[in-house]
Design an enzyme around this catalytic site. Structure first.
Site, mmCIF file in Angstrom:
data_model
loop_
_atom_site.group_PDB
_atom_site.id
_atom_site.type_symbol
_atom_site.label_atom_id
_atom_site.label_comp_id
_atom_site.label_asym_id
_atom_site.label_seq_id
_atom_site.Cartn_x
_atom_site.Cartn_y
_atom_site.Cartn_z
ATOM 1 N N LYS A 171 -17.979 170.669 38.204
ATOM 2 C CA LYS A 171 -16.666 170.435 37.600
ATOM 3 C C LYS A 171 -16.616 168.985 37.140
ATOM 4 C CE LYS A 171 -12.838 168.615 38.847
ATOM 5 N NZ LYS A 171 -12.363 167.954 37.586
ATOM 6 N N ASP A 215 -9.152 170.823 36.641
ATOM 7 C CA ASP A 215 -8.645 169.602 37.270
ATOM 8 C C ASP A 215 -8.957 169.613 38.763
ATOM 9 O OD1 ASP A 215 -6.742 171.279 38.457
ATOM 10 O OD2 ASP A 215 -5.114 170.641 37.142
ATOM 11 N N GLY A 216 -8.658 168.490 39.421
ATOM 12 C CA GLY A 216 -8.961 168.358 40.844
ATOM 13 C C GLY A 216 -8.162 169.279 41.742
ATOM 14 N N VAL A 268 -9.418 173.448 40.440
ATOM 15 C CA VAL A 268 -10.852 173.769 40.486
ATOM 16 C C VAL A 268 -11.578 172.892 41.505
ATOM 17 C CG1 VAL A 268 -12.997 173.803 39.145
ATOM 18 C CG2 VAL A 268 -10.891 174.723 38.156
ATOM 19 N N GLY A 269 -11.258 171.610 41.533
ATOM 20 C CA GLY A 269 -11.897 170.727 42.509
ATOM 21 C C GLY A 269 -11.635 171.187 43.932
ATOM 22 N N GLU A 287 -19.507 159.421 46.698
ATOM 23 C CA GLU A 287 -19.687 158.077 46.136
ATOM 24 C C GLU A 287 -18.328 157.670 45.612
ATOM 25 O OE1 GLU A 287 -19.717 155.210 43.850
ATOM 26 O OE2 GLU A 287 -20.828 156.452 42.422
ATOM 27 N N CYS A 300 -17.701 151.482 39.269
ATOM 28 C CA CYS A 300 -17.371 151.358 40.697
ATOM 29 C C CYS A 300 -18.061 150.160 41.319
ATOM 30 C CB CYS A 300 -17.729 152.637 41.438
ATOM 31 S SG CYS A 300 -19.387 153.221 41.085
ATOM 32 N N GLU A 359 -8.860 148.167 43.683
ATOM 33 C CA GLU A 359 -9.835 148.327 42.604
ATOM 34 C C GLU A 359 -9.088 148.340 41.277
ATOM 35 O OE1 GLU A 359 -13.871 150.923 41.965
ATOM 36 O OE2 GLU A 359 -12.182 151.954 42.885
#
Length: 477
Positions: free
Chosen positions: A173, A205-206, A209-210, A248, A282, A382
């Site tokens: 995905k 999308d998360g 499906v995610g 990650e 990242c 971040e």
């Protein structure tokens, strides 16, 4: 059939198929704020179909030889190279990586992931004798992969290549912010002759499906790259089925500039990591730590770099940087820049608002702050944009303490004499330390400590992370 049609479909069991109940989703071009492409966000039913196809294909793919897998991986690299131009244009339109940069760094990173895995597989020992016991490496099964938009092909390759090499089957995905390159990637694998069901693509999308991938009882491992916040949700969804969770996640990398470093020489290659890909990496070394007596000199070098960085249209060739990926990221970065101003940091260049040469799009002014202290929001969160923060230290012990004062531990940079850097590197709590460079080393394990994740990608360590280990005792050596 054209990619245009495939953009609105999933690739399951070797066929392009329509989603079961999915909804259209416009992918917005971050330079124009207009739709670049349209996909169909898939459903849990699509994931079920992909898992069924992957489980069926696993029966034969898991039994293939090293030679068969190497041959397929080599064919993928050949087919991939043929589509480099298509991949670059797709990423430029969907996530704003300037087309010259997309065609070289972004496309090249994906090839690099495959080449590193091919090298690791060539010499991999699938079994080893340890005393009286035999230890064997075997495929883990069906792997679910959830990948981000910022280095999309790099992250796809670092999961798909070792999965194929290990004898696994998979469901990918990609990010719905930048899905087109994954559709082209599926066409590449199809053209390379990857057997039906070994690789499956489900757009989505998360939350739908995610989550379905993370929670699915038929999936043996989930490998996720993205934010720490989303990675925690994936791990929670995966916990009930006790599958392996490989992550990650975020980073807040320090660039520890040694007290006697030649700033004009060592800063450009490391500070570049805050500008490359518009800061959307990242491992971007955004926290630049300089000895307090050398602050003015460091500000001069860094400000000149940022002032010399042009911002512009990603569809134009050139060395400029593009926009950030979407309005949510733009708003977040604007808020962080404003927070640094409000908290008393010194704005050396850049700031809030659009650059002077654009009147729309999610473009950020390349921005430098000095006088940043560890308690400021911009020192902790971040940013994921072209924003550098200069922090001061009195001595090396304080520099190491500031470098490690973060919930993240993905990477760290040391700028200065490599022999002196070698003394500092073991003290940094990060999965990767680069000296006078900011990028990952080819073939070396990629991954981090603390809130930056679990597991490693790339080369030998990446291959092992997608395999199971079995101990066999009581058999002849």
């Amino acid at each position: 059939m054209s990619s245009d049609q495939h953009f609105k479909q999933n690739f399951i069991g070797g066929q392009w198929v329509d989603s079961k109940g999915g909804k259209p989703h416009d992918v917005i071009n971050p330079a124009t704020e207009e739709p670049a492409s349209t996909i169909i966000l898939g459903t849990a039913a699509d994931v079920d179909d992909a898992v069924a196809a992957a489980k069926e294909a696993y029966k034969s793919w898991s039994q293939t030889s090293r030679e068969e897998r190497l041959e397929i991986l080599g064919r993928i690299v050949e087919e991939y190279k043929k589509r480099a131009g298509d991949l670059a244009k797709s990423m430029a339109a969907e996530m704003g990586a300037p087309v010259s940069f997309a065609a070289t760094a972004q496309v090249g990173a994906g090839i690099g992931g495959f080449l590193g895995t091919i090298e690791a597989l060539k010499n991999f020992s699938f079994s080893e004798q340890m005393g009286a016991n035999k230890v064997v490496y075997e495929p883990i099964g069906v792997v679910g992969m959830i990948t981000p938009w910022n280095w999309p092909l790099n992250q796809i390759a670092l999961k798909v290549a070792p999965s194929l090499a290990a004898g696994n089957t998979m469901i990918l995905k990609p990010s719905e912010e930048c899905p087109g390159n994954a559709t082209i990637f599926a066409e590449i694998l199809d053209a390379a002759g990857v057997p039906a069901g070994v690789f499956n693509l489900v757009q989505g999308d998360g939350p739908t499906v995610g989550n379905a991938i993370a929670a699915h009882p038929g999936i043996d491992m989930v490998s996720f790259t993205g934010s720490t916040r989303a990675g925690i949700l994936v791990a929670k969804a995966a916990a009930d089925t006790v599958k392996r969770v490989h992550q990650e996640l975020g980073g807040k990398s320090p660039n520890l500039v040694l007290p006697d470093a030649e700033l004009e020489k060592v800063l450009p290659p490391t500070v570049q990591g805050v500008l490359v890909n518009t800061g959307q990496s990242c491992i971007a070394p955004t926290r630049i730590l300089v000895q307090k007596d050398r602050k003015a000199e460091a500000v001069g070098v860094i400000k000149a770099m940022f002032d010399g960085t042009e911002v512009g249209d990603p569809m134009q060739e050139g060395a400029h940087i593009g926009p950030v990926v979407n309005k949510a990221q733009f708003d977040k970065i604007q808020g962080l820049i404003q927070s640094a101003i409000d908290e008393g940091a010194t704005l050396e260049t850049g700031g809030t608002g659009l650059p002077a040469n654009v009147n729309r799009g999610f473009f950020i002014k390349p921005t430098v702050f000095s006088g940043v202290t560890p308690n400021m929001r911009i020192a902790k969160e971040e940013v994921f944009g072209p924003v550098a923060t200069i922090m001061e230290y009195a001595d090396l012990d304080e520099a190491v303490a500031i470098a490690n004062d973060t919930e993240y531990g993905l990477s760290a940079v040391v700028s200065g004499d490599p022999a002196k850097a070698a003394q500092v590197a073991p003290k940094l709590r990060a999965g990767m330390v680069a000296v006078n460079n900011w990028g990952p080393a080819p073939g070396a394990p990629f991954g981090g400590y603390k809130a930056s994740g679990n597991g490693r990608e790339g080369g030998l360590f990446g291959l092992k992370d997608f395999m199971e280990v079995k101990a066999i005792s009581g058999v002849p050596a």
